[in-house]
Structure formats: structure tokens, C-alpha cells
Scaffold this active site. Structure first.
Site, mmCIF file in Angstrom:
data_model
loop_
_atom_site.group_PDB
_atom_site.id
_atom_site.type_symbol
_atom_site.label_atom_id
_atom_site.label_comp_id
_atom_site.label_asym_id
_atom_site.label_seq_id
_atom_site.Cartn_x
_atom_site.Cartn_y
_atom_site.Cartn_z
ATOM 1 N N ILE A 131 0.907 -1.153 0.000
ATOM 2 C CA ILE A 131 0.000 0.000 0.000
ATOM 3 C C ILE A 131 0.943 1.199 0.000
ATOM 4 O O ILE A 131 1.561 1.502 1.023
ATOM 5 C CB ILE A 131 -0.937 0.002 1.225
ATOM 6 C CG1 ILE A 131 -1.855 -1.223 1.198
ATOM 7 C CG2 ILE A 131 -1.761 1.298 1.234
ATOM 8 C CD1 ILE A 131 -2.723 -1.380 2.439
ATOM 9 N N PRO A 132 1.105 1.867 -1.129
ATOM 10 C CA PRO A 132 2.214 2.809 -1.319
ATOM 11 C C PRO A 132 2.023 4.170 -0.645
ATOM 12 O O PRO A 132 1.914 5.211 -1.303
ATOM 13 C CB PRO A 132 2.286 2.936 -2.836
ATOM 14 C CG PRO A 132 0.869 2.754 -3.266
ATOM 15 C CD PRO A 132 0.316 1.704 -2.333
ATOM 16 N N CYS A 133 2.029 4.181 0.672
ATOM 17 C CA CYS A 133 1.867 5.443 1.406
ATOM 18 C C CYS A 133 3.036 6.388 1.157
ATOM 19 O O CYS A 133 2.906 7.598 1.376
ATOM 20 C CB CYS A 133 1.663 5.178 2.889
ATOM 21 S SG CYS A 133 2.946 4.188 3.660
ATOM 22 N N HIS A 134 4.157 5.868 0.661
ATOM 23 C CA HIS A 134 5.287 6.748 0.339
ATOM 24 C C HIS A 134 4.957 7.707 -0.801
ATOM 25 O O HIS A 134 5.644 8.702 -0.984
ATOM 26 C CB HIS A 134 6.540 5.918 -0.007
ATOM 27 C CG HIS A 134 6.396 5.066 -1.215
ATOM 28 N ND1 HIS A 134 5.812 3.812 -1.167
ATOM 29 C CD2 HIS A 134 6.746 5.269 -2.503
ATOM 30 C CE1 HIS A 134 5.815 3.300 -2.387
ATOM 31 N NE2 HIS A 134 6.373 4.159 -3.213
ATOM 32 N N ARG A 135 3.899 7.446 -1.537
ATOM 33 C CA ARG A 135 3.510 8.305 -2.650
ATOM 34 C C ARG A 135 2.662 9.497 -2.214
ATOM 35 O O ARG A 135 2.237 10.296 -3.045
ATOM 36 C CB ARG A 135 2.761 7.483 -3.700
ATOM 37 C CG ARG A 135 3.628 6.415 -4.331
ATOM 38 C CD ARG A 135 2.866 5.568 -5.326
ATOM 39 N NE ARG A 135 3.706 4.455 -5.768
ATOM 40 C CZ ARG A 135 3.231 3.302 -6.217
ATOM 41 N NH1 ARG A 135 1.924 3.106 -6.311
ATOM 42 N NH2 ARG A 135 4.065 2.347 -6.584
#
Length: 166
Positions: A131-135
Site C-alpha cells: 500500500i504505497p503510502c510513500h507516494r
């Protein structure tokens, strides 16, 4: 529950925990050792597996870290509140190499005044990278926080070729 581990990745040691339903946790970064110890204490029945869902997810994450994968196909099983689940589901829709602001993510889940709560939900994301929360970044282009540390967030965004503020 079972788990797999990879050492020496660009993220340091990487642990993946899976349930029968899907990937349950991805652990790495500045607080990885401490978080891993907490998960082990909460699930003493877990066993290490070199096959199965945890190993499959670990292999996909390593492919991603090498620049050979942009999407993931493993089923996910994150635990969280209904609000967190909505935030994570929307964050999972952010395409590879793109960023979105906390405010825009709040708007997309129908709560435009909840940018801070969105940030807190992303901070509780048990499946970073998958789940790409870094984006998700601040409105002024700053990175904001990240479970693994801001330096890893920046590294992941650079890996994806995402635009970063000067």
C-alpha cells in the site's frame, strides 16, 4: 500466520508476515527490529516459511526494489479501523511514479478536512510498499513522514521516478 525475511535489501532487513487471507504486515526501516519483536510477541505461533504467501510477497517486493515490478498481485490482509481501511484503499490506487497530497487523498475519500487524519492513517499502514503510502506528500511538496524514515521515502520515490520538490 507465517513469515519470511530478506536481509541486505535497500530498505535493510525486510520481514513479511502473512495470514491465510493475505499479507498482514511488512516491516523494515528505522524501527524495524523493534516492530518485528512486537509482532513476534503478539503472534508466538508464527512460523518461518520459505514458500507460501509471505515468501511470494517478499519476492515481489524485492523485484520492485530492483526496478523490475510496478504492481503487486498478492492478496492483502491489513488490520485497521474502517477509516484507515478507506485511506489505505485509496492510497493503493496511486499509480507507480506519481504522488498525491494528504489533502487530495482526504478529498478522494470524501473527507476534505481530514488531511491530518489521513496522515495518521498512513502512519499506521501495516503494508508499506504494497500500500504505497510513500507516494503521499505534503501540499508544499515536502515529503512528510514515513514509517521507514524520510530517507527511505525519498529513495522509493526516486526509484519510481516520481517528481520531488526542489
Amino acid at each position: 500466520m507465517h513469515w519470511s525475511i530478506a536481509e541486505g535489501t535497500p530498505l535493510g532487513t525486510l520481514w513479511v508476515v502473512a495470514s491465510a487471507r493475505g499479507v498482514h504486515r511488512v516491516i523494515f526501516g528505522e524501527n524495524g527490529e523493534r516492530e518485528w519483536a512486537r509482532v513476534q510477541a503478539a503472534h508466538p505461533e508464527m512460523e518461518r516459511r520459505e514458500d507460501g504467501l509471505s515468501a511470494q510477497a517478499l519476492a515481489q517486493i524485492i523485484e520492485y526494489l530492483r526496478g523490475a515490478r510496478r504492481t503487486f498481485t498478492v492478496p492483502l490482509d491489513p488490520e485497521g479501523t474502517p477509516f484507515q481501511q478507506r485511506v489505505w484503499k485509496e492510497a493503493a490506487r496511486i499509480p507507480y511514479g506519481q504522488t498525491l497530497t494528504y489533502r487530495e487523498l482526504a478529498r478522494r475519500i470524501g473527507q476534505p478536512q481530514a488531511a491530518r487524519a489521513v496522515g495518521q492513517a498512513l502512519g499506521a499502514n501495516p503494508l508499506p510498499i504494497l500500500i504505497p503510502c510513500h507516494r503521499v506528500i505534503a501540499a508544499d511538496g515536502r515529503l512528510g513522514g514515513y514509517t521507514g524514515g524520510r530517507h527511505l521515502k525519498q529513495w522509493l520515490l526516486l526509484l519510481e521516478g516520481a517528481p520531488l520538490a526542489a
